[in-house]
Design a protein around this motif. Structure first.
Motif, mmCIF file in Angstrom:
data_model
loop_
_atom_site.group_PDB
_atom_site.id
_atom_site.type_symbol
_atom_site.label_atom_id
_atom_site.label_comp_id
_atom_site.label_asym_id
_atom_site.label_seq_id
_atom_site.Cartn_x
_atom_site.Cartn_y
_atom_site.Cartn_z
ATOM 1 N N ARG A 68 0.837 -1.196 0.000
ATOM 2 C CA ARG A 68 0.000 0.000 0.000
ATOM 3 C C ARG A 68 0.877 1.254 0.000
ATOM 4 N NH1 ARG A 68 -3.920 -1.812 4.928
ATOM 5 N NH2 ARG A 68 -4.761 -3.682 3.947
ATOM 6 N N PRO A 69 0.501 2.260 -0.797
ATOM 7 C CA PRO A 69 1.282 3.502 -0.814
ATOM 8 C C PRO A 69 0.940 4.387 0.382
ATOM 9 C CG PRO A 69 -0.505 3.642 -2.381
ATOM 10 C CD PRO A 69 -0.570 2.261 -1.784
ATOM 11 N N TYR A 70 1.980 4.879 1.058
ATOM 12 C CA TYR A 70 1.811 5.791 2.187
ATOM 13 C C TYR A 70 2.726 6.991 1.994
ATOM 14 C CZ TYR A 70 -0.962 2.544 4.981
ATOM 15 O OH TYR A 70 -1.957 1.736 5.448
ATOM 16 N N GLN A 71 2.253 8.155 2.420
ATOM 17 C CA GLN A 71 3.028 9.385 2.324
ATOM 18 C C GLN A 71 3.576 9.738 3.698
ATOM 19 O OE1 GLN A 71 0.806 12.755 0.912
ATOM 20 N NE2 GLN A 71 2.646 13.939 0.512
ATOM 21 N N HIS A 84 -2.060 7.087 4.483
ATOM 22 C CA HIS A 84 -2.412 6.338 3.276
ATOM 23 C C HIS A 84 -2.811 7.344 2.210
ATOM 24 C CE1 HIS A 84 -4.545 3.643 0.543
ATOM 25 N NE2 HIS A 84 -3.868 2.660 1.125
ATOM 26 N N THR A 85 -2.355 7.146 0.979
ATOM 27 C CA THR A 85 -2.576 8.144 -0.065
ATOM 28 C C THR A 85 -4.026 8.216 -0.548
ATOM 29 O OG1 THR A 85 -1.903 6.552 -1.750
ATOM 30 C CG2 THR A 85 -0.204 8.065 -0.914
ATOM 31 N N GLU A 86 -4.854 7.225 -0.229
ATOM 32 C CA GLU A 86 -6.251 7.255 -0.681
ATOM 33 C C GLU A 86 -7.233 7.452 0.472
ATOM 34 O OE1 GLU A 86 -6.567 3.571 -2.742
ATOM 35 O OE2 GLU A 86 -5.094 4.171 -4.248
ATOM 36 N N THR A 87 -7.036 6.721 1.579
ATOM 37 C CA THR A 87 -7.992 6.776 2.687
ATOM 38 C C THR A 87 -7.582 7.758 3.773
ATOM 39 O OG1 THR A 87 -6.866 5.003 3.891
ATOM 40 C CG2 THR A 87 -8.605 4.355 2.342
ATOM 41 N N TRP A 88 -6.348 8.241 3.756
ATOM 42 C CA TRP A 88 -5.768 9.154 4.743
ATOM 43 C C TRP A 88 -5.746 8.586 6.155
ATOM 44 C CZ3 TRP A 88 -2.812 12.208 2.323
ATOM 45 C CH2 TRP A 88 -3.149 12.673 1.054
ATOM 46 N N GLU A 89 -5.759 7.248 6.263
ATOM 47 C CA GLU A 89 -5.586 6.618 7.577
ATOM 48 C C GLU A 89 -4.119 6.761 7.959
ATOM 49 O OE1 GLU A 89 -5.087 2.045 8.349
ATOM 50 O OE2 GLU A 89 -5.582 2.335 6.251
ATOM 51 N N ASP A 106 9.826 14.915 4.233
ATOM 52 C CA ASP A 106 8.383 15.157 4.231
ATOM 53 C C ASP A 106 7.809 15.024 2.828
ATOM 54 O OD1 ASP A 106 8.521 15.627 6.898
ATOM 55 O OD2 ASP A 106 8.249 17.794 6.780
ATOM 56 N N GLY A 107 6.685 14.310 2.731
ATOM 57 C CA GLY A 107 5.980 14.178 1.461
ATOM 58 C C GLY A 107 6.400 13.008 0.608
ATOM 59 N N ASP A 108 7.471 12.309 0.990
ATOM 60 C CA ASP A 108 7.913 11.154 0.200
ATOM 61 C C ASP A 108 6.867 10.043 0.251
ATOM 62 O OD1 ASP A 108 10.257 12.278 -0.624
ATOM 63 O OD2 ASP A 108 11.554 11.113 0.702
ATOM 64 N N ILE A 109 6.669 9.377 -0.878
ATOM 65 C CA ILE A 109 5.738 8.253 -0.956
ATOM 66 C C ILE A 109 6.543 6.963 -0.784
ATOM 67 C CG2 ILE A 109 4.046 7.021 -2.377
ATOM 68 C CD1 ILE A 109 3.058 9.784 -1.713
ATOM 69 N N CYS A 110 6.139 6.156 0.193
ATOM 70 C CA CYS A 110 6.780 4.868 0.454
ATOM 71 C C CYS A 110 5.743 3.773 0.266
ATOM 72 C CB CYS A 110 7.329 4.814 1.871
ATOM 73 S SG CYS A 110 8.608 6.029 2.185
ATOM 74 N N GLU A 111 6.223 2.552 0.090
ATOM 75 C CA GLU A 111 5.318 1.427 -0.057
ATOM 76 C C GLU A 111 5.404 0.564 1.195
ATOM 77 O OE1 GLU A 111 5.699 -1.503 -3.401
ATOM 78 O OE2 GLU A 111 4.249 -0.094 -4.234
ATOM 79 N N THR A 123 6.973 -3.976 6.970
ATOM 80 C CA THR A 123 8.102 -3.143 6.564
ATOM 81 C C THR A 123 7.601 -1.999 5.697
ATOM 82 O OG1 THR A 123 8.540 -4.371 4.534
ATOM 83 C CG2 THR A 123 9.727 -5.072 6.490
ATOM 84 N N CYS A 124 8.474 -1.062 5.466
ATOM 85 C CA CYS A 124 8.153 0.079 4.619
ATOM 86 C C CYS A 124 9.339 0.267 3.676
ATOM 87 C CB CYS A 124 7.944 1.311 5.494
ATOM 88 S SG CYS A 124 6.939 2.558 4.741
ATOM 89 N N GLU A 125 9.083 0.330 2.371
ATOM 90 C CA GLU A 125 10.149 0.463 1.387
ATOM 91 C C GLU A 125 10.176 1.863 0.814
ATOM 92 O OE1 GLU A 125 9.781 -2.413 -1.724
ATOM 93 O OE2 GLU A 125 10.490 -4.045 -0.469
ATOM 94 N N MET A 126 11.358 2.453 0.825
ATOM 95 C CA MET A 126 11.573 3.751 0.193
ATOM 96 C C MET A 126 11.621 3.546 -1.317
ATOM 97 S SD MET A 126 12.487 6.373 2.379
ATOM 98 C CE MET A 126 13.611 7.328 1.395
#
Length: 191
Positions: A68-71, A84-89, A106-111, A123-126
């Motif tokens: 899932r994409p997260y900012q 979350h880029t769609e639900t803002w959770e 700030d503002g980077d999108i990670c998966e 985990t979270c991937e840059m």
């Protein structure tokens, strides 16, 4: 449940309550004896790589993972906060779970890799590379370009990157987040 015949790179397995990603695998059919599968597994929590050999046809517990994409929003004493880029959770991820965290701004999108059943972030991937501005570096000596010499430079996130001598303060450079190496200069500083 899956068997060793279903193995593929990136698959997540539950082994004794710990989660492992398959980094690589190889089916081996020796001339004598039964076939087996040799694997390299990366522990999700520690990041350590282990070797494990399985008899062919063994059943293993597969873990369903969703990407899932997260900012990135901000960091505090609880960890790194992402939206979350769609639900803002909002989720909070520990710094150890993010590879290349020193290049996060700030503002980077990670998966994020989320365990589908329990909704926990593993985990979270840059992104593979990011563009960062140089905030401090020693000036290069004019005409000293005959060698492929690198000098230390501090980027906007506070991380130190080795850059070529021609890079100056204010230049934007592309950095590989997996190993912290300089890839290219993207934008020249305004003089």
């Amino acid at each position: 449940m899956a068997t060793t015949a279903d193995f593929k790179n990136g698959m997540c397995l539950d082994i004794d309550g710990n989660y492992f990603f398959i980094v690589e695998f190889l089916h081996v059919k020796p001339g004598k004896g039964p076939a087996f599968v040799r694997t390299k597994l990366r522990n999700v929590k520690t990041g350590r790589i282990i070797d494990k050999t399985w008899n062919s046809g063994v059943k293993v517990e597969e873990v369903r993972i969703e990407r899932r994409p997260y900012q990135f929003s901000y960091k505090d004493d609880m960890g790194y906060h992402f939206l979350h880029t769609e639900t803002w959770e909002e989720i909070i991820v520990a710094g150890e779970s993010i590879e290349g965290v020193e290049f996060l701004k700030d503002g980077d999108i990670c998966e994020a890799m989320v365990h589908a059943a329990s909704e926990t972030v593993l985990t979270c991937e840059m992104p593979a590379n990011v563009v960062l501005e140089i905030t401090y570096t020693e000036p290069g000596i004019k005409g000293d370009t005959a060698t492929n010499t690198l000098k230390p430079a501090t980027v906007e996130t506070g991380a130190e990157v080795r850059v070529p001598l021609f890079c100056e303060v204010g230049d934007k450079v592309r950095v590989d987040t997996r190993n912290g190496s300089y890839l290219e200069r993207v934008e020249r500083a305004k003089a």
